[in-house]
Each structure stands twice: as C-alpha cells, then as structure tokens.
Design a protein around this motif. Structure first.
Motif, PDB file in Angstrom:
ATOM      1  N   ARG A   1       0.835  -1.216   0.000  1.00 23.80           N
ATOM      2  CA  ARG A   1       0.000   0.000   0.000  1.00 23.80           C
ATOM      3  C   ARG A   1       0.862   1.255   0.000  1.00 23.80           C
ATOM      4  O   ARG A   1       0.479   2.274  -0.568  1.00 23.80           O
ATOM      5  CB  ARG A   1      -0.920   0.006   1.214  1.00 23.80           C
ATOM      6  N   ASN A   2       2.013   1.179   0.658  1.00 26.83           N
ATOM      7  CA  ASN A   2       2.923   2.324   0.711  1.00 26.83           C
ATOM      8  C   ASN A   2       3.953   2.169  -0.415  1.00 26.83           C
ATOM      9  O   ASN A   2       5.078   1.719  -0.208  1.00 26.83           O
ATOM     10  CB  ASN A   2       3.605   2.395   2.078  1.00 26.83           C
ATOM     11  N   THR A   3       3.537   2.569  -1.598  1.00 27.64           N
ATOM     12  CA  THR A   3       4.365   2.340  -2.783  1.00 27.64           C
ATOM     13  C   THR A   3       5.702   3.064  -2.737  1.00 27.64           C
ATOM     14  O   THR A   3       6.721   2.520  -3.178  1.00 27.64           O
ATOM     15  CB  THR A   3       3.607   2.730  -4.061  1.00 27.64           C
ATOM     16  N   ALA A   4       5.728   4.272  -2.206  1.00 21.99           N
ATOM     17  CA  ALA A   4       6.982   5.024  -2.148  1.00 21.99           C
ATOM     18  C   ALA A   4       7.995   4.320  -1.244  1.00 21.99           C
ATOM     19  O   ALA A   4       9.180   4.223  -1.586  1.00 21.99           O
ATOM     20  CB  ALA A   4       6.735   6.443  -1.653  1.00 21.99           C
ATOM     21  N   GLU A   5       7.534   3.819  -0.116  1.00 28.74           N
ATOM     22  CA  GLU A   5       8.436   3.123   0.807  1.00 28.74           C
ATOM     23  C   GLU A   5       8.986   1.846   0.178  1.00 28.74           C
ATOM     24  O   GLU A   5      10.186   1.565   0.265  1.00 28.74           O
ATOM     25  CB  GLU A   5       7.713   2.777   2.110  1.00 28.74           C
ATOM     26  N   ILE A   6       8.125   1.087  -0.498  1.00 33.24           N
ATOM     27  CA  ILE A   6       8.567  -0.157  -1.143  1.00 33.24           C
ATOM     28  C   ILE A   6       9.548   0.163  -2.272  1.00 33.24           C
ATOM     29  O   ILE A   6      10.567  -0.513  -2.437  1.00 33.24           O
ATOM     30  CB  ILE A   6       7.364  -0.967  -1.659  1.00 33.24           C
ATOM     31  N   SER A   7       9.255   1.196  -3.039  1.00 36.46           N
ATOM     32  CA  SER A   7      10.161   1.594  -4.115  1.00 36.46           C
ATOM     33  C   SER A   7      11.531   1.978  -3.553  1.00 36.46           C
ATOM     34  O   SER A   7      12.568   1.533  -4.065  1.00 36.46           O
ATOM     35  CB  SER A   7       9.572   2.760  -4.902  1.00 36.46           C
ATOM     36  N   ASN A   8      11.538   2.793  -2.525  1.00 33.85           N
ATOM     37  CA  ASN A   8      12.807   3.191  -1.892  1.00 33.85           C
ATOM     38  C   ASN A   8      13.556   1.983  -1.355  1.00 33.85           C
ATOM     39  O   ASN A   8      14.785   1.901  -1.474  1.00 33.85           O
ATOM     40  CB  ASN A   8      12.557   4.200  -0.772  1.00 33.85           C
ATOM     41  N   LEU A   9      12.831   1.045  -0.761  1.00 34.30           N
ATOM     42  CA  LEU A   9      13.459  -0.167  -0.240  1.00 34.30           C
ATOM     43  C   LEU A   9      14.108  -0.961  -1.361  1.00 34.30           C
ATOM     44  O   LEU A   9      15.273  -1.377  -1.249  1.00 34.30           O
ATOM     45  CB  LEU A   9      12.421  -1.032   0.494  1.00 34.30           C
ATOM     46  N   CYS A  10      13.384  -1.162  -2.454  1.00 32.14           N
ATOM     47  CA  CYS A  10      13.923  -1.927  -3.586  1.00 32.14           C
ATOM     48  C   CYS A  10      15.190  -1.282  -4.147  1.00 32.14           C
ATOM     49  O   CYS A  10      16.142  -1.977  -4.498  1.00 32.14           O
ATOM     50  CB  CYS A  10      12.876  -2.064  -4.685  1.00 32.14           C
ATOM     51  N   HIS A  11      15.197   0.037  -4.217  1.00 29.44           N
ATOM     52  CA  HIS A  11      16.368   0.741  -4.746  1.00 29.44           C
ATOM     53  C   HIS A  11      17.524   0.756  -3.749  1.00 29.44           C
ATOM     54  O   HIS A  11      18.689   0.704  -4.152  1.00 29.44           O
ATOM     55  CB  HIS A  11      15.998   2.170  -5.153  1.00 29.44           C
ATOM     56  N   SER A  12      17.218   0.799  -2.482  1.00 27.51           N
ATOM     57  CA  SER A  12      18.287   0.909  -1.483  1.00 27.51           C
ATOM     58  C   SER A  12      19.000  -0.413  -1.234  1.00 27.51           C
ATOM     59  O   SER A  12      20.211  -0.427  -1.003  1.00 27.51           O
ATOM     60  CB  SER A  12      17.753   1.472  -0.169  1.00 27.51           C
ATOM     61  N   ILE A  13      18.275  -1.528  -1.271  1.00 30.14           N
ATOM     62  CA  ILE A  13      18.941  -2.807  -0.991  1.00 30.14           C
ATOM     63  C   ILE A  13      19.480  -3.457  -2.253  1.00 30.14           C
ATOM     64  O   ILE A  13      20.290  -4.355  -2.191  1.00 30.14           O
ATOM     65  CB  ILE A  13      18.024  -3.790  -0.226  1.00 30.14           C
ATOM     66  N   ASP A  14      19.013  -2.997  -3.425  1.00 30.93           N
ATOM     67  CA  ASP A  14      19.518  -3.490  -4.705  1.00 30.93           C
ATOM     68  C   ASP A  14      19.397  -5.004  -4.832  1.00 30.93           C
ATOM     69  O   ASP A  14      20.236  -5.660  -5.423  1.00 30.93           O
ATOM     70  CB  ASP A  14      20.972  -3.031  -4.905  1.00 30.93           C
ATOM     71  N   GLU A  15      18.357  -5.552  -4.218  1.00 27.60           N
ATOM     72  CA  GLU A  15      18.066  -6.979  -4.252  1.00 27.60           C
ATOM     73  C   GLU A  15      16.552  -7.153  -4.367  1.00 27.60           C
ATOM     74  O   GLU A  15      15.795  -6.240  -4.054  1.00 27.60           O
ATOM     75  CB  GLU A  15      18.540  -7.661  -2.963  1.00 27.60           C
ATOM     76  N   PRO A  16      16.083  -8.323  -4.754  1.00 24.80           N
ATOM     77  CA  PRO A  16      14.639  -8.556  -4.782  1.00 24.80           C
ATOM     78  C   PRO A  16      14.035  -8.498  -3.380  1.00 24.80           C
ATOM     79  O   PRO A  16      14.690  -8.814  -2.391  1.00 24.80           O
ATOM     80  CB  PRO A  16      14.511  -9.978  -5.345  1.00 24.80           C
ATOM     81  N   VAL A  17      12.784  -8.072  -3.311  1.00 21.61           N
ATOM     82  CA  VAL A  17      12.025  -8.058  -2.065  1.00 21.61           C
ATOM     83  C   VAL A  17      10.927  -9.114  -2.199  1.00 21.61           C
ATOM     84  O   VAL A  17      10.179  -9.128  -3.178  1.00 21.61           O
ATOM     85  CB  VAL A  17      11.387  -6.667  -1.807  1.00 21.61           C
ATOM     86  N   PHE A  18      10.855 -10.000  -1.235  1.00 22.32           N
ATOM     87  CA  PHE A  18       9.883 -11.089  -1.261  1.00 22.32           C
ATOM     88  C   PHE A  18       8.624 -10.659  -0.523  1.00 22.32           C
ATOM     89  O   PHE A  18       8.689 -10.167   0.600  1.00 22.32           O
ATOM     90  CB  PHE A  18      10.481 -12.347  -0.627  1.00 22.32           C
ATOM     91  N   ILE A  19       7.480 -10.851  -1.166  1.00 21.70           N
ATOM     92  CA  ILE A  19       6.194 -10.449  -0.620  1.00 21.70           C
ATOM     93  C   ILE A  19       5.412 -11.711  -0.246  1.00 21.70           C
ATOM     94  O   ILE A  19       5.307 -12.644  -1.051  1.00 21.70           O
ATOM     95  CB  ILE A  19       5.382  -9.618  -1.642  1.00 21.70           C
ATOM     96  N   THR A  20       4.870 -11.704   0.974  1.00 18.97           N
ATOM     97  CA  THR A  20       4.094 -12.853   1.430  1.00 18.97           C
ATOM     98  C   THR A  20       2.616 -12.498   1.502  1.00 18.97           C
ATOM     99  O   THR A  20       2.246 -11.344   1.702  1.00 18.97           O
ATOM    100  CB  THR A  20       4.553 -13.336   2.814  1.00 18.97           C
ATOM    101  N   LYS A  21       1.786 -13.503   1.348  1.00 20.38           N
ATOM    102  CA  LYS A  21       0.336 -13.355   1.464  1.00 20.38           C
ATOM    103  C   LYS A  21      -0.149 -14.487   2.356  1.00 20.38           C
ATOM    104  O   LYS A  21       0.101 -15.659   2.054  1.00 20.38           O
ATOM    105  CB  LYS A  21      -0.312 -13.440   0.084  1.00 20.38           C
ATOM    106  N   ASN A  22      -0.765 -14.136   3.459  1.00 21.02           N
ATOM    107  CA  ASN A  22      -1.226 -15.119   4.440  1.00 21.02           C
ATOM    108  C   ASN A  22      -0.079 -16.014   4.918  1.00 21.02           C
ATOM    109  O   ASN A  22      -0.256 -17.208   5.138  1.00 21.02           O
ATOM    110  CB  ASN A  22      -2.374 -15.967   3.883  1.00 21.02           C
ATOM    111  N   GLY A  23       1.107 -15.437   5.023  1.00 22.45           N
ATOM    112  CA  GLY A  23       2.260 -16.164   5.534  1.00 22.45           C
ATOM    113  C   GLY A  23       2.983 -17.020   4.514  1.00 22.45           C
ATOM    114  O   GLY A  23       3.955 -17.706   4.847  1.00 22.45           O
ATOM    115  N   TYR A  24       2.553 -16.992   3.262  1.00 21.88           N
ATOM    116  CA  TYR A  24       3.177 -17.805   2.213  1.00 21.88           C
ATOM    117  C   TYR A  24       3.782 -16.913   1.131  1.00 21.88           C
ATOM    118  O   TYR A  24       3.274 -15.819   0.867  1.00 21.88           O
ATOM    119  CB  TYR A  24       2.142 -18.744   1.568  1.00 21.88           C
ATOM    120  N   SER A  25       4.816 -17.389   0.487  1.00 27.19           N
ATOM    121  CA  SER A  25       5.434 -16.645  -0.611  1.00 27.19           C
ATOM    122  C   SER A  25       4.407 -16.370  -1.690  1.00 27.19           C
ATOM    123  O   SER A  25       3.622 -17.252  -2.049  1.00 27.19           O
ATOM    124  CB  SER A  25       6.587 -17.444  -1.211  1.00 27.19           C
TER     125      SER A  25
END
Length: 87
Positions: free
Chosen positions: A11-35
């Motif tokens: 929901r917080n797209t700016a924060e996720i975008s900044n995170l993706c750019h800052s760590i320079d690695e993929p970010v894994f998203i879970t739904k109901n505790g599963y990948s």
C-alpha cells in the motif's frame, strides 16, 4: 538475508520503491504467511537478466565444446576484433 514483507506493505508504494532501490536486491512479498510475489528495482532486474543471459551463453559454449566443436585461436579472434573496431 532476504528482505521479506507482507503484501499489505505494498500500500505504501513510495516506501517499497525506496526499499527496492536501497537494498539493490529482490524483495519477497508474502500473502497469508506464504510466498506470493517478488519485486525489485529495474536496475536489479536488468542486472539479473544480463547475468542469466551470460549463463545461457556459457552453457551453450560448454555444450558446443562437449560436442566437439573446434575452438578458435584467441590471437586470431582478438586480431579480428581489433581490426573490426579499429582499436
């Protein structure tokens, strides 16, 4: 260590975008505790795709060698490249 976030964080797209750019690695998203998803910056994606393409070319070259395709002489190859690119 991989960055793992719940899907509600999207929901917080700016924060996720900044995170993706800052760590320079993929970010894994879970739904109901599963990948569920993997997101990354465009730079990370392009770098990973270039690496994959390189690995595919190396595997192709190794298969050619294994199947008996003759190797090219390095001096000849570099000489032709220098001529072609006027180095």
């Amino acid at each position: 260590m991989p960055e793992i976030r719940p899907i509600k964080d999207l929901r917080n797209t700016a924060e996720i975008s900044n995170l993706c750019h800052s760590i320079d690695e993929p970010v894994f998203i879970t739904k109901n505790g599963y990948s569920d998803l993997v997101i990354m910056s465009m730079d990370t994606y392009e770098r990973n795709m270039a690496r994959l393409h390189l690995y595919e070319k190396l595997a192709e070259a190794e298969a050619e060698i294994k199947n008996g395709r003759p190797l090219l002489d390095a001096k000849d190859v570099f000489s032709r490249l220098r001529t072609k690119y006027e180095i």
